[in-house]
Write a protein that holds these residues in place. Structure first.
Motif, PDB file in Angstrom:
ATOM      1  N   LYS A 292      -1.989 -11.339   6.705  1.00 37.55           N
ATOM      2  CA  LYS A 292      -0.724 -11.919   6.261  1.00 37.55           C
ATOM      3  C   LYS A 292       0.439 -10.950   6.465  1.00 37.55           C
ATOM      4  N   GLN A 293       0.167  -9.853   7.149  1.00 39.19           N
ATOM      5  CA  GLN A 293       1.198  -8.849   7.362  1.00 39.19           C
ATOM      6  C   GLN A 293       2.378  -9.408   8.148  1.00 39.19           C
ATOM      7  N   SER A 294       2.107 -10.287   9.101  1.00 44.68           N
ATOM      8  CA  SER A 294       3.170 -10.820   9.958  1.00 44.68           C
ATOM      9  C   SER A 294       4.147 -11.703   9.199  1.00 44.68           C
ATOM     10  N   LEU A 295       3.795 -12.132   7.983  1.00 43.54           N
ATOM     11  CA  LEU A 295       4.680 -12.991   7.205  1.00 43.54           C
ATOM     12  C   LEU A 295       5.753 -12.207   6.459  1.00 43.54           C
ATOM     13  N   LEU A 296       5.672 -10.892   6.492  1.00 37.09           N
ATOM     14  CA  LEU A 296       6.633 -10.049   5.785  1.00 37.09           C
ATOM     15  C   LEU A 296       7.678  -9.506   6.749  1.00 37.09           C
ATOM     16  N   SER A 297       8.812  -9.107   6.198  1.00 40.54           N
ATOM     17  CA  SER A 297       9.924  -8.646   7.034  1.00 40.54           C
ATOM     18  C   SER A 297       9.680  -7.247   7.602  1.00 40.54           C
ATOM     19  N   ILE A 298       8.943  -6.417   6.875  1.00 39.34           N
ATOM     20  CA  ILE A 298       8.616  -5.078   7.360  1.00 39.34           C
ATOM     21  C   ILE A 298       7.118  -4.852   7.220  1.00 39.34           C
ATOM     22  N   CYS A 299       6.636  -3.836   7.898  1.00 36.93           N
ATOM     23  CA  CYS A 299       5.204  -3.533   7.879  1.00 36.93           C
ATOM     24  C   CYS A 299       4.855  -2.730   6.634  1.00 36.93           C
ATOM     25  N   LEU A 300       3.831  -3.169   5.924  1.00 35.55           N
ATOM     26  CA  LEU A 300       3.336  -2.425   4.768  1.00 35.55           C
ATOM     27  C   LEU A 300       2.514  -1.234   5.247  1.00 35.55           C
ATOM     28  N   TYR A 312       4.285   8.210  -0.952  1.00 34.72           N
ATOM     29  CA  TYR A 312       5.662   7.710  -0.963  1.00 34.72           C
ATOM     30  C   TYR A 312       5.848   6.584   0.050  1.00 34.72           C
ATOM     31  N   LEU A 313       5.309   6.736   1.240  1.00 39.05           N
ATOM     32  CA  LEU A 313       5.468   5.704   2.268  1.00 39.05           C
ATOM     33  C   LEU A 313       4.840   4.391   1.826  1.00 39.05           C
ATOM     34  N   MET A 314       3.719   4.446   1.114  1.00 41.45           N
ATOM     35  CA  MET A 314       3.084   3.221   0.626  1.00 41.45           C
ATOM     36  C   MET A 314       3.940   2.565  -0.448  1.00 41.45           C
ATOM     37  N   PHE A 315       4.382   3.343  -1.437  1.00 39.21           N
ATOM     38  CA  PHE A 315       5.208   2.790  -2.510  1.00 39.21           C
ATOM     39  C   PHE A 315       6.527   2.246  -1.970  1.00 39.21           C
ATOM     40  N   ASN A 316       7.144   2.961  -1.073  1.00 40.62           N
ATOM     41  CA  ASN A 316       8.452   2.556  -0.557  1.00 40.62           C
ATOM     42  C   ASN A 316       8.360   1.269   0.260  1.00 40.62           C
ATOM     43  N   SER A 317       7.325   1.135   1.079  1.00 35.45           N
ATOM     44  CA  SER A 317       7.162  -0.107   1.854  1.00 35.45           C
ATOM     45  C   SER A 317       6.879  -1.289   0.929  1.00 35.45           C
ATOM     46  N   PHE A 318       6.123  -1.051  -0.133  1.00 38.19           N
ATOM     47  CA  PHE A 318       5.846  -2.113  -1.103  1.00 38.19           C
ATOM     48  C   PHE A 318       7.120  -2.525  -1.829  1.00 38.19           C
ATOM     49  N   LEU A 319       7.959  -1.539  -2.150  1.00 36.17           N
ATOM     50  CA  LEU A 319       9.207  -1.838  -2.863  1.00 36.17           C
ATOM     51  C   LEU A 319      10.156  -2.674  -2.011  1.00 36.17           C
ATOM     52  N   LYS A 320      10.193  -2.439  -0.719  1.00 34.83           N
ATOM     53  CA  LYS A 320      11.123  -3.152   0.158  1.00 34.83           C
ATOM     54  C   LYS A 320      10.796  -4.634   0.292  1.00 34.83           C
ATOM     55  N   VAL A 321       9.524  -5.007   0.144  1.00 36.50           N
ATOM     56  CA  VAL A 321       9.128  -6.419   0.275  1.00 36.50           C
ATOM     57  C   VAL A 321       8.637  -6.968  -1.062  1.00 36.50           C
ATOM     58  N   TYR A 322       9.092  -6.353  -2.154  1.00 38.52           N
ATOM     59  CA  TYR A 322       8.586  -6.727  -3.477  1.00 38.52           C
ATOM     60  C   TYR A 322       8.806  -8.213  -3.757  1.00 38.52           C
ATOM     61  N   TYR A 323       9.989  -8.738  -3.442  1.00 37.76           N
ATOM     62  CA  TYR A 323      10.302 -10.133  -3.743  1.00 37.76           C
ATOM     63  C   TYR A 323       9.708 -11.105  -2.727  1.00 37.76           C
ATOM     64  N   GLU A 324       9.205 -10.619  -1.619  1.00 39.44           N
ATOM     65  CA  GLU A 324       8.582 -11.494  -0.624  1.00 39.44           C
ATOM     66  C   GLU A 324       7.091 -11.712  -0.889  1.00 39.44           C
ATOM     67  N   LEU A 325       6.489 -10.845  -1.674  1.00 44.51           N
ATOM     68  CA  LEU A 325       5.031 -10.866  -1.833  1.00 44.51           C
ATOM     69  C   LEU A 325       4.486 -12.102  -2.543  1.00 44.51           C
ATOM     70  N   PRO A 326       5.154 -12.652  -3.587  1.00 44.31           N
ATOM     71  CA  PRO A 326       4.546 -13.814  -4.263  1.00 44.31           C
ATOM     72  C   PRO A 326       4.278 -15.003  -3.350  1.00 44.31           C
ATOM     73  N   GLN A 327       5.000 -15.115  -2.261  1.00 42.15           N
ATOM     74  CA  GLN A 327       4.830 -16.259  -1.362  1.00 42.15           C
ATOM     75  C   GLN A 327       3.536 -16.193  -0.554  1.00 42.15           C
ATOM     76  N   ILE A 328       2.971 -14.994  -0.395  1.00 46.86           N
ATOM     77  CA  ILE A 328       1.781 -14.859   0.453  1.00 46.86           C
ATOM     78  C   ILE A 328       0.547 -14.415  -0.320  1.00 46.86           C
ATOM     79  N   LEU A 329       0.696 -14.049  -1.590  1.00 43.11           N
ATOM     80  CA  LEU A 329      -0.436 -13.554  -2.356  1.00 43.11           C
ATOM     81  C   LEU A 329      -1.255 -14.694  -2.935  1.00 43.11           C
ATOM     82  N   SER A 330      -2.540 -14.453  -3.075  1.00 39.70           N
ATOM     83  CA  SER A 330      -3.416 -15.423  -3.727  1.00 39.70           C
ATOM     84  C   SER A 330      -3.209 -15.368  -5.235  1.00 39.70           C
ATOM     85  N   ASP A 331      -3.781 -16.322  -5.936  1.00 37.18           N
ATOM     86  CA  ASP A 331      -3.606 -16.367  -7.388  1.00 37.18           C
ATOM     87  C   ASP A 331      -4.163 -15.115  -8.059  1.00 37.18           C
ATOM     88  N   GLU A 332      -5.289 -14.623  -7.547  1.00 33.37           N
ATOM     89  CA  GLU A 332      -5.887 -13.429  -8.137  1.00 33.37           C
ATOM     90  C   GLU A 332      -5.016 -12.203  -7.905  1.00 33.37           C
TER      91      GLU A 332
END
Length: 665
Positions: A292-300, A312-332
């Motif tokens: 599902k990486q291709s559905l995000l605006s930047i690469c995690l 830092y690179l992991m946290f920062n990439s996660f922060l940049k797409v924080y509001y995009e993640l609910p659309q692609i994540l499973s319920d769990e």
């Protein structure tokens, strides 16, 4: 009305199966007009009342199968018919795995055992993504024989995992070495000497040292007490380079290790930060594995132990797409996502960003960096002081880092000397208690250089002082003018200047330079004022603060050994990386002569038609520029001014590369 009738004429699979079983005359069979595959020999499309259905029939077992024109022959090839399939008259393009197995013996148990082995081979090829042909290789057969012998000797109670080696023991290791020095034009040069396959059995200290000595001997170089070597901080490196050289630990490894322990070590007492680390890492891993990486605006960016600033690179990439993640994540995964507080994550990224910038600054290859180590270390210590506005998650993290930084990140005498050689840093404003220690170290180094230099002018100056003193004594007279001091002569003024050494004048000099100015330019411009200190600066400032040049070399090796170049030999990998890393430096140091430029211009303006050539990625890579390389090497032998006397610093590190990225399976 017609559409309603056509819908009624399209029957279900169960209805068609019933009509086919009862041999209803309304059912007929026809083969497609554009059929080309041999699979259609036993299949035909089903027609009901002369209306084609999206089903076919197998004439051997009378089964009705779902089929459409865009399906091709996939349904037929996957159909497991209960009756024996006829042998194809023409050989198949793709061999089955059973065709690689030898014929069974006359024993009654062999067919059953062979069936189990075939199933195990299928699982091996499918799970490990191996070609079927790998089970027919002599290496695989030899492995099977050894396993059979092991079972016959040890029995079936032994665990197979205890017999199989660890993957790292069957991989190919690489050793990278680079040379850092400052040339006569006061430019920092980084020259990659080697990225060779490590051909010793173990990575013991004595073998590591022998490997480095062997590579250096190819260039007529060797290690001694005047050579600095920068490595990572593993014990084997410390032991390998404890004698006949001056080893310096990589600052980037020190910083990266402290952060790694803070987020992964249970004894760090950073439970909240470690929980956040595990949550973010699990979410990123799930997204990457579910494609599902291709559905995000930047690469995690997922965390890796071998990547500097990986946390830092992991946290920062996660922060940049924080509001995009609910659309692609499973319920769990959304449950884990809701546990991540964005404000806390943002404050954590702001804190870790300073560490990221420090590592980036210390990893620069174009300008000196070793003079920045002490002040950047103190900067991070001051940054880790707890403030009233700090979140509860960051407080224990700062405590741990502030505790570990002073002792874990080791600085050497050369770091203090290098700091004193920068006019803007020699005041030690951030650590004033260390200034006198740094001055004493630079003074000691200065005195060593003074002793090595011939000083004929010193005896002349002493004679001149004696002559002046004698002249003053002879002119003294008992008169009323004796109450006045004698006028100062030009020779006495010069004598007072000589009383202050070059070191004293530099310490008293309050000249400051622009923060973006290359420190080497400053020493080039002040070489006449401080000749001895300029020599010290040329030697000390060439030492890098990190060994990231070798880390980048290993990254280039990963880009060189790709799926399209799996047959590259280790020697050719070394040659390709040598060209990639050094070509621009060699062209700058040894530009082509005017005659060569004229020849190239004439060849470019020639009217002879040229033919397209296809170059191989295996054997022709070296041949493409072999003639030019030979010319460059010959020029290098004649004109190269980098000798053992100029050998400044060597960076060394060993990295692991898997064998299957070199040799095709």
């Amino acid at each position: 009305m017609s559409s309603t009738n056509s819908e009624k004429l399209v029957l279900s699979k169960a209805e068609l199966q019933s009509l086919v079983t009862s041999n209803d005359p309304v059912i007929s069979f026809k083969k497609p007009t554009n059929k080309r595959s041999e699979c259609w020999a036993n299949y035909s499309q089903i027609y009901h009342a002369n209306i084609p259905q999206d089903y076919i029939i197998c004439f051997q077992c009378k089964s009705v199968l779902r089929w459409a024109k865009d399906h091709g022959t996939r349904v037929m090839t996957h159909h497991n018919c209960s009756k024996n399939k006829p042998v194809a008259t023409t050989p198949s393009r793709q061999r089955t795995i059973s065709s690689y197995c030898t014929q069974p013996s006359s024993s009654k148990e062999c067919p059953l055992i062979q069936k189990r082995i075939t199933e195990a081979c299928v699982e091996y090829c499918a799970v490990d993504v191996r070609p079927f042909e790998s089970v027919a290789g002599t290496g695989f057969q030899n492995l099977a024989k050894q396993l059979i012998y092991a079972e016959a000797t040890l029995g079936t109670s032994i665990n197979v995992s205890e017999l199989l080696p660890h993957p790292s023991t069957v991989s190919i290791h690489y050793g990278g070495i680079s040379l850092h020095y400052i040339d006569e034009q006061s430019q920092l040069r980084v020259f990659t000497l080697s990225c060779q396959a490590y051909d010793f059995e173990t990575q013991h200290a004595i073998n590591l040292r022998s490997f480095v000595n062997k590579v250096l001997q190819e260039y007529g170089l060797y290690l001694n007490d005047d050579v600095f070597i920068v490595t990572d901080n593993e014990n084997k490196m410390k032991c390998a380079f404890k004698d006949d050289c001056k080893r310096i630990g990589c600052s980037a490894h020190y910083l990266n290790k402290i952060l790694q322990l803070a987020f992964t070590n249970n004894n760090a007492n950073c439970n909240s930060a470690q929980s956040l680390f595990k949550l973010v890492r699990a979410i990123i891993t799930n997204i990457r594995q579910s494609h599902k990486q291709s559905l995000l605006s930047i690469c995690l960016v997922n965390y890796s132990d071998t990547r500097f600033s990986g946390i830092y690179l992991m946290f920062n990439s996660f922060l940049k797409v924080y509001y995009e993640l609910p659309q692609i994540l499973s319920d769990e995964q959304k449950k884990n996502y809701l546990k991540v507080d964005r404000d806390i994550l943002e404050s954590l990224c702001i804190y870790l960003k300073k560490f990221f910038h420090v590592i980036e600054k210390l990893s620069c290859e174009k300008t000196p960096t070793i003079h920045l180590v002490i002040h950047y270390k103190q900067l991070l210590i001051n940054l880790s002081v707890i403030n009233d506005n700090d979140d509860q998650l960051i407080i224990p993290l700062k405590k741990y880092i502030a505790k570990e930084l002073p002792d874990y990140w080791i600085v050497n005498d050369v770091h203090f000397i290098a700091t004193m050689l920068h006019p803007n840093l020699k005041s030690f404003n951030h650590t004033p208690h260390q200034r006198y220690h740094a001055e004493a170290l630079l003074k000691s180094e200065f005195d060593k250089y003074q002793e090595l230099q011939q000083q004929p002018s010193a005896s002349n100056n002493n004679n001149k002082r004696q002559q002046i003193q004698q002249h003053k004594n002879t002119q003294l007279a008992s008169s009323l003018d004796d109450i006045f001091d004698s006028p100062t002569s030009p020779d006495e003024l010069q004598d007072e200047k000589l009383a202050k050494t070059e070191f004293d004048r530099y310490i008293e000099d309050n000249t400051k330079i622009d923060k973006d100015m290359n420190i080497l330019i400053y020493w080039k411009n002040n070489k006449s004022s401080y000749p001895t200190l300029a020599k010290i600066a040329k030697r000390i400032l060439s030492i890098p603060a990190t060994n990231t040049s070798v880390e980048r070399l290993f990254s280039d090796s990963g880009n060189t050994i790709t799926n399209r170049r799996t047959r590259l030999q280790t020697s050719k990998v070394n040659q390709l990386l040598f060209i990639r890393r050094n070509l621009s430096v060699l062209r700058e140091l040894f530009p082509p002569s005017i005659e060569q430029i004229k020849k190239r211009k004439n060849s470019n303006t020639s009217t002879t038609p040229t033919k397209k050539r296809k170059y191989s990625t295996e054997d022709d890579d070296k041949d493409l520029s072999q003639e030019d390389d030979n010319n460059d090497v010959s020029q290098e032998d004649e004109n190269n001014d980098v000798s053992q006397d100029d050998l400044g610093n060597v960076i060394f590190e060993v990295d692991d590369k898997k064998e299957n990225s070199i040799c095709d399976d």
